[in-house]
Design a protein around this motif. Structure first.
Motif, short mmCIF file in Angstrom:
data_model
loop_
_atom_site.label_atom_id
_atom_site.label_comp_id
_atom_site.label_asym_id
_atom_site.label_seq_id
_atom_site.Cartn_x
_atom_site.Cartn_y
_atom_site.Cartn_z
N LYS A 38 0.92 -1.15 -0.06
CA LYS A 38 -0.01 0.14 -0.13
C LYS A 38 0.77 1.21 0.20
N MET A 39 0.38 2.33 -0.61
CA MET A 39 1.16 3.58 -0.50
C MET A 39 0.08 4.68 0.54
N ASN A 40 0.94 5.31 1.39
CA ASN A 40 0.21 6.04 2.40
C ASN A 40 0.73 7.25 2.19
N ARG A 41 -0.35 8.22 2.18
CA ARG A 41 0.12 9.70 2.24
C ARG A 41 -0.25 10.39 3.44
N SER A 42 0.64 11.09 3.81
CA SER A 42 0.25 12.02 5.19
C SER A 42 0.70 13.49 4.85
N HIS A 43 -0.27 14.19 5.45
CA HIS A 43 -0.08 15.64 5.26
C HIS A 43 0.35 16.45 6.43
#
Length: 103
Positions: A38-43
C-alpha cells in the motif's frame, strides 16, 4: 534500527533490532492468503504531502497483518512482496486497497 525478515516454508518472522521491539512477530505460512503493498500519504503543514509504503499480509481468516510499514522506497516493498511470494509459491492476485505494481 533494522528489520530482518526471515522466511521459511513454515513461518515469516519479523525481527527488529538492535533493541527489543514490540513489532517482532511471526506469521504461519499456512495462515497466509496473499501479500500486498500500500501507498500511504500523510499531510503536514511543515512538509506538505509525504508518501510512505508498506507491506501487508492478508490471512485466510480475512484478517490483515502489517509486515513492513513507513518505508520510503516503493520498489523495495514491491520487491519484498515478490520475493516472498516467489519463494513460497504464492500466485499474485489483486487485493482491495493495494497500490498498482507499476508507477
Amino acid at each position: 534500527n533494522y528489520t530482518t525478515i526471515e522466511v521459511n516454508r513454515n513461518f515469516i518472522s519479523l525481527i527488529h533490532g538492535p533493541l527489543p521491539w514490540w513489532g517482532n512477530n511471526s506469521l504461519k505460512v499456512d495462515d497466509l492468503d496473499q501479500l500486498y503493498c500500500k501507498m500511504n500519504r500523510s499531510h503536514s503543514s511543515k512538509h506538505g504531502v509525504r508518501e510512505s509504503f508498506s507491506l501487508h499480509a492478508l490471512l485466510k481468516n480475512g484478517a490483515r497483518m502489517d509486515l513492513l510499514t513507513d518505508q520510503t522506497d516503493r520498489d523495495f516493498v514491491l520487491y519484498v512482496e515478490y520475493a516472498i511470494e516467489e519463494f513460497l509459491g504464492i500466485k499474485d492476485r489483486p487485493v482491495s486497497g493495494e497500490m498498482p505494481k507499476t508507477a
